[in-house]
Design a protein around this motif. Sequence first.
Motif, PDB file in Angstrom:
ATOM      1  N   PRO A 153       0.781  -1.234   0.000  1.00 60.50           N
ATOM      2  CA  PRO A 153       0.000   0.000   0.000  1.00 60.50           C
ATOM      3  C   PRO A 153       0.811   1.281   0.000  1.00 60.50           C
ATOM      4  CG  PRO A 153      -0.081  -1.052   2.141  1.00 60.50           C
ATOM      5  CD  PRO A 153       0.566  -2.025   1.212  1.00 60.50           C
ATOM      6  N   ARG A 154       2.027   1.264   0.533  1.00 58.71           N
ATOM      7  CA  ARG A 154       2.782   2.506   0.614  1.00 58.71           C
ATOM      8  C   ARG A 154       3.144   3.063  -0.741  1.00 58.71           C
ATOM      9  NH1 ARG A 154       7.545   0.830   4.484  1.00 58.71           N
ATOM     10  NH2 ARG A 154       7.345  -1.021   3.185  1.00 58.71           N
ATOM     11  N   THR A 155       3.152   2.236  -1.781  1.00 59.36           N
ATOM     12  CA  THR A 155       3.561   2.723  -3.089  1.00 59.36           C
ATOM     13  C   THR A 155       2.387   2.985  -4.018  1.00 59.36           C
ATOM     14  OG1 THR A 155       3.768   0.494  -3.964  1.00 59.36           O
ATOM     15  CG2 THR A 155       5.696   1.443  -2.882  1.00 59.36           C
ATOM     16  N   VAL A 164      -7.703   2.661 -13.172  1.00 59.19           N
ATOM     17  CA  VAL A 164      -7.934   3.800 -12.286  1.00 59.19           C
ATOM     18  C   VAL A 164      -6.596   4.259 -11.737  1.00 59.19           C
ATOM     19  CG1 VAL A 164      -8.382   2.290 -10.281  1.00 59.19           C
ATOM     20  CG2 VAL A 164      -9.206   4.662 -10.279  1.00 59.19           C
ATOM     21  N   ARG A 165      -6.382   5.567 -11.781  1.00 56.97           N
ATOM     22  CA  ARG A 165      -5.173   6.122 -11.180  1.00 56.97           C
ATOM     23  C   ARG A 165      -5.426   6.264  -9.689  1.00 56.97           C
ATOM     24  NH1 ARG A 165      -1.740  11.453 -13.103  1.00 56.97           N
ATOM     25  NH2 ARG A 165      -0.357  11.510 -11.284  1.00 56.97           N
ATOM     26  N   TRP A 166      -4.604   5.570  -8.906  1.00 53.86           N
ATOM     27  CA  TRP A 166      -4.872   5.438  -7.483  1.00 53.86           C
ATOM     28  C   TRP A 166      -5.000   6.774  -6.771  1.00 53.86           C
ATOM     29  CZ3 TRP A 166      -6.073   1.094  -4.855  1.00 53.86           C
ATOM     30  CH2 TRP A 166      -6.124   1.204  -3.458  1.00 53.86           C
ATOM     31  N   SER A 167      -4.127   7.699  -7.072  1.00 49.20           N
ATOM     32  CA  SER A 167      -4.069   8.932  -6.291  1.00 49.20           C
ATOM     33  C   SER A 167      -5.263   9.850  -6.522  1.00 49.20           C
ATOM     34  CB  SER A 167      -2.780   9.686  -6.605  1.00 49.20           C
ATOM     35  OG  SER A 167      -2.720  10.004  -7.982  1.00 49.20           O
ATOM     36  N   ILE A 224     -14.914   0.758 -12.409  1.00 50.41           N
ATOM     37  CA  ILE A 224     -13.733   0.487 -11.609  1.00 50.41           C
ATOM     38  C   ILE A 224     -13.654   1.523 -10.493  1.00 50.41           C
ATOM     39  CG2 ILE A 224     -12.195   1.868 -13.078  1.00 50.41           C
ATOM     40  CD1 ILE A 224     -10.007  -0.232 -12.523  1.00 50.41           C
ATOM     41  N   SER A 225     -13.244   1.073  -9.328  1.00 47.50           N
ATOM     42  CA  SER A 225     -13.108   1.974  -8.191  1.00 47.50           C
ATOM     43  C   SER A 225     -12.025   1.453  -7.272  1.00 47.50           C
ATOM     44  CB  SER A 225     -14.433   2.080  -7.427  1.00 47.50           C
ATOM     45  OG  SER A 225     -14.818   0.811  -6.907  1.00 47.50           O
ATOM     46  N   ARG A 226     -11.605   2.321  -6.346  1.00 47.40           N
ATOM     47  CA  ARG A 226     -10.615   1.862  -5.371  1.00 47.40           C
ATOM     48  C   ARG A 226     -10.999   2.330  -3.982  1.00 47.40           C
ATOM     49  NH1 ARG A 226     -10.583   7.050  -5.507  1.00 47.40           N
ATOM     50  NH2 ARG A 226      -8.663   8.252  -5.484  1.00 47.40           N
ATOM     51  N   ASP A 227     -10.649   1.512  -3.011  1.00 45.46           N
ATOM     52  CA  ASP A 227     -10.868   1.817  -1.608  1.00 45.46           C
ATOM     53  C   ASP A 227      -9.495   1.959  -0.977  1.00 45.46           C
ATOM     54  OD1 ASP A 227     -11.284   1.709   1.179  1.00 45.46           O
ATOM     55  OD2 ASP A 227     -13.135   0.572   0.913  1.00 45.46           O
ATOM     56  N   LYS A 228      -9.106   3.190  -0.715  1.00 47.09           N
ATOM     57  CA  LYS A 228      -7.765   3.431  -0.195  1.00 47.09           C
ATOM     58  C   LYS A 228      -7.566   2.803   1.181  1.00 47.09           C
ATOM     59  CE  LYS A 228      -6.760   7.695  -2.737  1.00 47.09           C
ATOM     60  NZ  LYS A 228      -6.358   9.117  -2.617  1.00 47.09           N
ATOM     61  N   ALA A 229      -8.609   2.795   1.984  1.00 42.45           N
ATOM     62  CA  ALA A 229      -8.491   2.234   3.334  1.00 42.45           C
ATOM     63  C   ALA A 229      -8.256   0.728   3.311  1.00 42.45           C
ATOM     64  CB  ALA A 229      -9.741   2.553   4.137  1.00 42.45           C
ATOM     65  N   LYS A 230      -8.764   0.077   2.269  1.00 45.56           N
ATOM     66  CA  LYS A 230      -8.631  -1.378   2.168  1.00 45.56           C
ATOM     67  C   LYS A 230      -7.573  -1.794   1.158  1.00 45.56           C
ATOM     68  CE  LYS A 230     -13.410  -2.330   3.511  1.00 45.56           C
ATOM     69  NZ  LYS A 230     -14.695  -2.986   3.128  1.00 45.56           N
ATOM     70  N   ASN A 231      -6.913  -0.836   0.521  1.00 47.90           N
ATOM     71  CA  ASN A 231      -5.878  -1.139  -0.487  1.00 47.90           C
ATOM     72  C   ASN A 231      -6.421  -2.080  -1.555  1.00 47.90           C
ATOM     73  OD1 ASN A 231      -3.989   0.362   1.062  1.00 47.90           O
ATOM     74  ND2 ASN A 231      -3.681  -1.430   2.369  1.00 47.90           N
TER      75      ASN A 231
END
Length: 118
Positions: free
Chosen positions: A25-27, A50-53, A69-76
């Motif tokens: 997740p750090r990267t 999806v661009r993570w940032s 497509i989606s991302r959940d930053k809390a769950k990586n």
Amino acid sequence: QLQASGGGLVQAGDSLRLSCLASAPRTLSYYVMGWFRQAPGKEREFVASVRWSVGLTHYDDSVKGRFSISRDKAKNTVYLQMNNLKPEDTAIYYCAARFWQSDSYSSWGQGTQVTVSS
């Protein structure tokens, strides 16, 4: 490392949600996460990214309006919500990651099978 899950056997018109857990997740802030698929006898093809940032998304024309497509930053975790599935969506689905300035995906998950019956 990327771990994809959520595939299965469904009927045409059904929905599935694929998940891709990223173990570094750090990267992720510097990466674009993508979903690809490969049907039997065909080459692997791009589905969505999806661009993570910033959450910027891109889709192949064949899935626009049906996949999200989606991302959940809390769950990586990156998700691929697939609605109104068609038999031609049958494939092994892979998640992948690339550095945002790179043209090629350098990390790949193991794939998850999606089968859509008519």
